[in-house]
Enzyme design. Structure first.
Site, PDB file in Angstrom:
ATOM      1  N   GLU A 267      17.924  20.122 -10.628  1.00 16.74           N
ATOM      2  CA  GLU A 267      18.454  20.362 -11.975  1.00 16.74           C
ATOM      3  C   GLU A 267      19.550  19.348 -12.272  1.00 16.74           C
ATOM      4  OE1 GLU A 267      19.897  24.373 -12.468  1.00 16.74           O
ATOM      5  OE2 GLU A 267      18.164  25.266 -11.446  1.00 16.74           O
ATOM      6  N   GLU A 317      17.817  28.880 -24.125  1.00 22.65           N
ATOM      7  CA  GLU A 317      17.507  30.265 -23.785  1.00 22.65           C
ATOM      8  C   GLU A 317      18.641  31.163 -24.273  1.00 22.65           C
ATOM      9  OE1 GLU A 317      15.725  30.528 -19.600  1.00 22.65           O
ATOM     10  OE2 GLU A 317      16.702  28.568 -19.599  1.00 22.65           O
ATOM     11  N   LYS A 320      20.247  34.216 -21.840  1.00 17.27           N
ATOM     12  CA  LYS A 320      20.812  33.969 -20.516  1.00 17.27           C
ATOM     13  C   LYS A 320      22.209  34.559 -20.424  1.00 17.27           C
ATOM     14  CE  LYS A 320      20.048  30.474 -18.008  1.00 17.27           C
ATOM     15  NZ  LYS A 320      20.079  29.122 -17.406  1.00 17.27           N
ATOM     16  N   GLU A 328      25.868  28.029 -21.344  1.00 21.15           N
ATOM     17  CA  GLU A 328      24.700  28.327 -20.517  1.00 21.15           C
ATOM     18  C   GLU A 328      23.425  28.515 -21.326  1.00 21.15           C
ATOM     19  OE1 GLU A 328      22.974  28.800 -16.720  1.00 21.15           O
ATOM     20  OE2 GLU A 328      24.835  27.935 -17.453  1.00 21.15           O
TER      21      GLU A 328
END
Length: 479
Positions: A267, A317, A320, A328
């Site tokens: 990542e 997203e 999250k 995030e």
């Protein structure tokens, strides 16, 4: 001091924060992406797979092995890394259950026209200091059982088990001094030895962004690739934290005599909202440095040549956890609806080939929920805003974020609208005790986008009665 950072927290050790990177080939075929699905309104998996194909992305890293996702990937020939979440690691200590997991999630797709599963991620950053050793004793046995089950099933030569680690598993005042963290050094040595025996890679997640988030004194230019700051390590010059972090791991691996084990970057990326340093301009700067660097196939001072990399992340997203920070929910290079956030040439060649968005995405009607300008009783406004933001994503309203500049009524409108959209534009979701009304006029402002949600079969609602809401302190949203 050295700060090893993760999306789950920031860990302080040593002397000055390092973060990495490696090199890349001259074509997008070597680049992978992380596909997370923690969203209230998920794009259909087949739409996402087509988007991957349209953009020439041939490798994807998942955080589970969801059947719908896997079915969509079948026949695509995209290389897939499936995953076992941390909460399933203890179960994988039973070899029978590990074999069952492999049969259900790997070998069942091993047929002509199936899914090209190349890796199994066993946990995700399980040795984070902030986890307080919760997974310390179950991760390595799970890794061994999964790899042995893959071997027994006859797919061990093409599917390898690995553990995506956070950069806090190693430390060092300079890259050449890199060593595994003392409290887990013996365990890491055993893990790396097992990876080596099975020709499997060491996978590490690295986040230059978090150096800025975790340390106000961090030299900002060191997080990017266009110069302005450097350090010297015995005459070796590091101009970015990307290279320095990666080489700290290289040194740690060499120190235990396993310098030949390949290292993947599981990542790496830059968020675009949710913090003063998480914005489009910085993301563009980061990727405009990272992607050409990868295309050059230059590598790092201690690891010249190609390094396999998975960008984090593919899509935003909105469901999250924001425990690590509001950013995030904003790591995607694509928005929640599969549209590119900014022009981006994945090849790193700057040849004018940019990201292509998802096609055929259905949206709800062009209507928004806004603060009622005729409302007179504002005594419950704070409670209603808190209610909306408890069950929808209000992170763009935070300090330094894209919607931080709204006035009081704009803050309320944003909160009301994002809840309304999350609830699939249900009539009752735009009332808020008479404080909100529906409008067909786009109420977006400047850099603050008031979204219209996508209408998909996976749309979910997060409803709760007002009496059950835990009001959270959102002081900048109050009038």
């Amino acid at each position: 001091m050295l700060i090893w950072a993760s999306r789950m927290g920031v860990v302080v050790s040593g002397m000055i924060y390092f973060m990495i990177f490696g090199a890349w080939v001259d074509d997008v075929k070597g680049l992978g992406v992380n596909w997370g699905t923690q969203a209230t309104h998920k794009l259909p998996p087949k739409t996402v797979v087509q988007m991957l194909k349209d953009n020439g992305i041939t490798k994807v890293k998942l955080f589970d092995a969801d059947q719908t996702t896997m079915s969509a990937l079948a026949g695509s020939n995209i290389e897939v890394m499936v995953a076992i979440p941390n909460d399933q690691l203890a179960a994988m200590n039973d070899y029978g259950r590990a074999k069952s997991w492999v049969q259900k999630n790997v070998t069942r797709y091993h047929f002509d026209g199936g899914v090209n599963i190349t890796y199994v991620a066993v946990g995700n950053e399980p040795f984070l200091s902030s986890y307080n050793n919760s997974f310390l004793n179950v991760t390595f046995p799970a890794l061994k059982n999964i790899q042995n089950a893959l071997n027994e099933a006859g797919v061990g030569n093409t599917t390898k088990a690995t553990i995506p680690q956070n950069a806090d598993v190693y430390e060092g005042s300079v890259p050449s001094a890199g060593r595994f963290r003392p409290d887990i050094s013996d365990l890491m040595t055993q893990i790396v030895a097992f990876l080596s025996q099975n020709n499997a890679p060491f996978t590490v997640n690295i986040y230059p962004f978090l150096s800025l988030y975790g340390n106000e004194d961090f030299p900002i230019n060191y997080a990017f690739f266009d110069g302005g700051y450097s350090i010297s390590d015995n005459g070796v010059i590091y101009t970015n934290v990307f290279d320095a972090n990666f080489d700290t791991l290289v040194s740690a691996m060499k120190a235990i005599n396993y310098g030949n084990v390949p290292i993947f970057v599981g990542e790496v990326g830059w968020p675009t909202d949710g913090d003063k340093n998480a914005n489009i301009n910085y993301a563009v700067r980061f990727y405009n440095g990272l992607l050409p660097k990868l295309a050059s196939n230059k590598g790092t001072p201690l690891h010249p040549g190609f390094i396999e990399v998975y960008l984090f992340a593919l899509i935003d997203e909105d469901a999250k956890s924001i425990a690590p920070g509001n950013f995030e929910r904003h790591w995607g290079i694509f928005r929640y609806d599969g549209q590119p956030k900014f022009p981006m040439d994945l090849s790193g060649a700057n040849n004018g080939t940019y990201l292509l968005g998802a096609t055929g995405v259905p949206y709800y009607a062009n209507q928004w929920c806004m603060f009622n300008p005729n409302a007179t009783d504002l005594s419950k406004l704070g409670n209603n805003i808190n209610f909306a933001c408890t069950f929808a994503d209000c992170t763009p309203l935070g300090y330094g974020s894209s919607c931080n500049g709204l006035d009081a009524s704009g803050n309320a409108s944003y909160a009301f609208n994002v809840y309304y959209q999350t609830q699939n534009q249900a009539d009752e979701a735009c009332d808020f005790e008479g404080l909100a009304v529906v409008t067909t006029q786009n109420i977006s402002q400047s850099n603050c986008n008031f979204t219209i949600q996508i209408a998909t079969s996976s749309s979910s609602q997060q409803q709760a009665p007002m009496s059950l809401i835990l009001l959270i302190p959102l002081m900048f949203w109050y009038i």
